[in-house]
Design an enzyme around this catalytic site. Structure first.
Site, PDB file in Angstrom:
ATOM      1  N   GLY A 137       0.839  -1.207   0.000  1.00 38.96           N
ATOM      2  CA  GLY A 137       0.000   0.000   0.000  1.00 38.96           C
ATOM      3  C   GLY A 137       0.867   1.247   0.000  1.00 38.96           C
ATOM      4  N   SER A 161       2.634   4.804   1.045  1.00 40.55           N
ATOM      5  CA  SER A 161       3.295   5.275   2.265  1.00 40.55           C
ATOM      6  C   SER A 161       2.254   5.951   3.151  1.00 40.55           C
ATOM      7  CB  SER A 161       4.399   6.269   1.884  1.00 40.55           C
ATOM      8  OG  SER A 161       5.008   6.787   3.043  1.00 40.55           O
ATOM      9  N   GLY A 162       2.230   5.584   4.404  1.00 39.51           N
ATOM     10  CA  GLY A 162       1.267   6.181   5.336  1.00 39.51           C
ATOM     11  C   GLY A 162      -0.091   5.500   5.343  1.00 39.51           C
ATOM     12  N   SER A 172       5.824  -1.872  -2.260  1.00 39.99           N
ATOM     13  CA  SER A 172       5.757  -2.840  -3.375  1.00 39.99           C
ATOM     14  C   SER A 172       4.702  -2.441  -4.412  1.00 39.99           C
ATOM     15  CB  SER A 172       5.517  -4.265  -2.851  1.00 39.99           C
ATOM     16  OG  SER A 172       4.551  -4.351  -1.842  1.00 39.99           O
TER      17      SER A 172
HETATM   18  P1  ADP Z   1       2.991   2.747   6.273  1.00 35.25           P
HETATM   19  O1  ADP Z   1       3.771   1.706   7.017  1.00 35.25           O
HETATM   20  O2  ADP Z   1       1.970   2.182   5.354  1.00 35.25           O
HETATM   21  O3  ADP Z   1       3.849   3.783   5.624  1.00 35.25           O
HETATM   22  P2  ADP Z   1       2.320   3.679   8.931  1.00 35.25           P
HETATM   23  O4  ADP Z   1       1.804   2.441   9.596  1.00 35.25           O
HETATM   24  O5  ADP Z   1       3.734   4.103   9.220  1.00 35.25           O
HETATM   25  O6  ADP Z   1       2.099   3.548   7.359  1.00 35.25           O
HETATM   26  O7  ADP Z   1       1.365   4.912   9.286  1.00 35.25           O
HETATM   27  C1  ADP Z   1      -0.036   4.826   9.205  1.00 35.25           C
HETATM   28  C2  ADP Z   1      -0.697   5.908  10.067  1.00 35.25           C
HETATM   29  O8  ADP Z   1      -2.112   5.791   9.949  1.00 35.25           O
HETATM   30  C3  ADP Z   1      -0.339   5.798  11.534  1.00 35.25           C
HETATM   31  O9  ADP Z   1      -0.163   7.084  12.057  1.00 35.25           O
HETATM   32  C4  ADP Z   1      -1.609   5.127  12.113  1.00 35.25           C
HETATM   33  O10 ADP Z   1      -1.804   5.462  13.463  1.00 35.25           O
HETATM   34  C5  ADP Z   1      -2.703   5.709  11.239  1.00 35.25           C
HETATM   35  N1  ADP Z   1      -3.925   4.895  11.163  1.00 35.25           N
HETATM   36  C6  ADP Z   1      -5.191   5.345  11.322  1.00 35.25           C
HETATM   37  N2  ADP Z   1      -6.095   4.363  11.220  1.00 35.25           N
HETATM   38  C7  ADP Z   1      -5.399   3.222  10.973  1.00 35.25           C
HETATM   39  C8  ADP Z   1      -5.782   1.865  10.764  1.00 35.25           C
HETATM   40  N3  ADP Z   1      -7.056   1.475  10.771  1.00 35.25           N
HETATM   41  N4  ADP Z   1      -4.803   0.976  10.516  1.00 35.25           N
HETATM   42  C9  ADP Z   1      -3.507   1.355  10.490  1.00 35.25           C
HETATM   43  N5  ADP Z   1      -3.074   2.627  10.681  1.00 35.25           N
HETATM   44  C10 ADP Z   1      -4.016   3.565  10.930  1.00 35.25           C
END
Ligand code: ADP
Length: 184
Positions: free
Chosen positions: A12, A14-15, A86
């Protein structure tokens, strides 16, 4: 009971929430005594795939190497949790074929939501042109067509998302059926 190897692959933007869900799943599995290994895209890029950039070829090579390690672990009955953007479907599918025991988790949040979260401040930099080839901004993301799990993190709680992943692992036979939910 002998545990069964599987790679759970979080893809997915970033973020989108890959790391957050992966950590919750990891914590739950470890607390139940499972052997778990983690390959996190950001960390892998500092060692296993250090020096690779963000061209399509380099991104594919990054994923191929992660997939190689995930395969070795999976066939030795480890539960492998991979969180990596990915972005390209073909290489994800290639890795899926190689590994076999594979669950793809599409961590899905709209770009606007990811950008608003901007957990690492990278979207701001990408918009300012300080980072090039940033997925979702000036580089593509190809969503999975039929992932085993889709977590919509803009409208589902972290608890829901975590439960969906664990349920899929159970339903595909990689975890024993929960005693509490087993029909007698
Ligand atoms: P990635 O690893 O995909 O880059 P992160 O996990 O670092 O993303 O960040 C995702 C952000 O979204 C975090 O701040 C998290 O607290 C927030 N968030 C809100 N709702 C959710 C959810 N249902 N599942 C996962 N993260 C969530």
């Amino acid at each position: 009971m002998k545990q069964c190897g599987v790679t759970v692959w979080f893809t997915g933007l970033s973020g989108a929430g890959k790391t957050t869900i992966r950590m919750a799943v990891e914590q739950e599995l470890r607390s139940q005594g499972y052997k778990v290994e983690v390959l996190d895209g950001d960390i892998v890029r500092q060692n296993l795939t250090k020096g690779l950039g963000f061209s399509k070829d380099d991104r594919d090579e990054n994923i191929r190497r992660i997939g190689f390690v995930a395969h070795l672990l999976t066939r030795n009955d480890v539960i492998v949790l991979v969180s990596a953007i990915s972005p390209y479907r073909t290489i994800r599918d290639e890795v899926r074929q190689k590994i076999g025991n594979f669950i793809e988790v599409y961590v899905n949040a709209p770009l606007e939501v990811c950008e608003q979260r901007d957990v690492k401040g990278l979207y701001k930099k990408a918009r300012a042109g300080e980072i090039k080839q940033f997925t979702g901004i000036d580089d593509p993301y190809e969503p999975p067509i039929s992932p085993e799990v889709e977590c919509k993190t803009d409208r589902e709680t972290l608890e829901d998302c975590t439960a969906q992943v664990l349920t899929a692992m159970r339903n595909f036979g990689y975890l024993p059926t929960n005693l509490a939910t087993r029909k007698i």
